[in-house]
Design a protein around this motif. Structure first.
Motif, PDB file in Angstrom:
ATOM      1  N   ASP A   7       0.848  -1.183   0.000  1.00 27.43           N
ATOM      2  CA  ASP A   7       0.000   0.000   0.000  1.00 27.43           C
ATOM      3  C   ASP A   7       0.898   1.253   0.000  1.00 27.43           C
ATOM      4  O   ASP A   7       2.081   1.177   0.349  1.00 27.43           O
ATOM      5  CB  ASP A   7      -0.875  -0.067   1.260  1.00 27.43           C
ATOM      6  CG  ASP A   7      -1.732   1.145   1.472  1.00 27.43           C
ATOM      7  OD1 ASP A   7      -2.152   1.763   0.484  1.00 27.43           O
ATOM      8  OD2 ASP A   7      -1.975   1.478   2.656  1.00 27.43           O
ATOM      9  N   ASP A   9      -0.394   4.981   0.851  1.00 29.32           N
ATOM     10  CA  ASP A   9      -0.746   5.969   1.876  1.00 29.32           C
ATOM     11  C   ASP A   9      -0.730   5.331   3.271  1.00 29.32           C
ATOM     12  O   ASP A   9      -1.441   4.366   3.531  1.00 29.32           O
ATOM     13  CB  ASP A   9      -2.143   6.547   1.599  1.00 29.32           C
ATOM     14  CG  ASP A   9      -2.189   7.256   0.252  1.00 29.32           C
ATOM     15  OD1 ASP A   9      -1.540   8.297   0.114  1.00 29.32           O
ATOM     16  OD2 ASP A   9      -2.861   6.740  -0.669  1.00 29.32           O
ATOM     17  N   GLY A  10       0.085   5.872   4.137  1.00 30.78           N
ATOM     18  CA  GLY A  10       0.164   5.341   5.496  1.00 30.78           C
ATOM     19  C   GLY A  10       1.127   4.170   5.641  1.00 30.78           C
ATOM     20  O   GLY A  10       1.286   3.628   6.730  1.00 30.78           O
ATOM     21  N   ASP A 127      -0.619  -3.328   4.398  1.00 34.77           N
ATOM     22  CA  ASP A 127      -1.546  -2.194   4.357  1.00 34.77           C
ATOM     23  C   ASP A 127      -1.760  -1.683   5.779  1.00 34.77           C
ATOM     24  O   ASP A 127      -1.671  -2.448   6.742  1.00 34.77           O
ATOM     25  CB  ASP A 127      -2.886  -2.683   3.768  1.00 34.77           C
ATOM     26  CG  ASP A 127      -3.696  -1.585   3.118  1.00 34.77           C
ATOM     27  OD1 ASP A 127      -3.941  -1.668   1.902  1.00 34.77           O
ATOM     28  OD2 ASP A 127      -4.098  -0.633   3.838  1.00 34.77           O
ATOM     29  N   ASP A 128      -2.013  -0.388   5.897  1.00 35.14           N
ATOM     30  CA  ASP A 128      -2.255   0.185   7.232  1.00 35.14           C
ATOM     31  C   ASP A 128      -3.738   0.172   7.594  1.00 35.14           C
ATOM     32  O   ASP A 128      -4.105   0.456   8.733  1.00 35.14           O
ATOM     33  CB  ASP A 128      -1.733   1.628   7.304  1.00 35.14           C
ATOM     34  CG  ASP A 128      -2.452   2.535   6.331  1.00 35.14           C
ATOM     35  OD1 ASP A 128      -2.651   2.136   5.162  1.00 35.14           O
ATOM     36  OD2 ASP A 128      -2.830   3.651   6.738  1.00 35.14           O
TER      37      ASP A 128
HETATM   38 MG   LIG Z   1      -3.148   3.011   3.371  1.00 40.31          MG
END
Ligand SMILES: [Mg+2]
Length: 168
Positions: A7, A9-10, A127-128
Motif C-alpha cells: 500500500d 498511503d500510510g 496495508d495500514d
Molecule cells: Mg493506506
C-alpha cells in the motif's frame, strides 16, 4: 516467488496523517460517517503534487526497504494504491518513479476493493487499513498490518517494510 503488494498511503508515505490534520483544520472528522461525502470531496480536490513533494514524508526509509525486498529476490513486489482521482494516480506514479524505476504500480479506484484489481490467492498485502486486510484475507490472501504504533488489530504487524524479510 510470491506476489507482494504494498500500500502507499500510510505505509510508504505519511499522507494519511497529513490529510487527517488538514481535515481537522477544516472541521471534518475522518472517523465520522456523516462527514464522509465532504471528505471525499477534499481528497478529490487535493493537490497531490504538493502533498507528496512539500507536505508528506517517507515513512521509515520505505523506498530503501522496498529496494532491499526486491534485491532479496524472494518476492515480486508491486505497489497497490487507492486513488480518488486520475491526477492523484499521475502524481503518485511520478513520485514513486523518482525512487523506483521498474516497479509495477497499480492505482485502484477508491470505491473498488483492492481484491478486485489483482490476483489475491496466496499473495501478500502490506496495508495500514485493517478493512483492506480483512477483505484481502477473505479473498485468500495474506494480510500484514503496517502500523508505526505496532497495533496489529489481529494481523501480524510491522513498522518498517524490510521487516517482512524476517517474518516470512
Ligand atoms: Mg493506506
Amino acid at each position: 516467488m510470491k506476489n507482494l503488494y504494498i500500500d502507499f498511503d500510510g505505509v510508504i508515505m505519511d499522507t494519511i496523517d497529513i490529510s487527517y490534520q488538514e481535515l481537522k483544520l477544516i472541521g471534518l472528522d475522518a472517523k465520522n460517517i456523516y462527514d464522509q461525502e465532504k471528505i471525499r470531496d477534499y481528497y478529490v480536490g487535493l493537490d497531490w503534487n504538493q502533498m507528496l513533494n512539500k507536505k508528506a514524508s517517507i515513512i521509515n526509509d520505505a523506498f530503501d526497504c522496498i529496494k532491499k525486498i526486491i534485491d532479496s529476490g524472494r518476492f515480486e513486489v508491486m505497489i497497490l494504491s487507492h486513488v480518488n482521482s486520475l491526477s492523484e494516480a499521475e502524481e503518485k506514479i511520478k513520485y514513486i518513479r523518482k525512487y523506483l524505476k521498474d516497479i509495477t504500480i497499480i492505482p485502484v479506484p477508491r470505491r473498488v476493493s483492492k481484491t478486485q484489481m489483482v490476483h489475491t490467492e496466496d499473495a501478500i498485502l502490506i496495508d495500514d487499513y485493517v478493512e483492506n486486510l480483512k477483505e484481502w484475507k477473505e479473498a485468500g490472501g495474506i494480510g500484514i498490518k503496517f502500523s508505526t504504533e505496532l497495533n496489529g488489530k489481529g494481523f501480524v504487524v510491522i513498522d518498517r517494510l524490510d521487516q517482512i524479510l524476517d517474518i516470512l
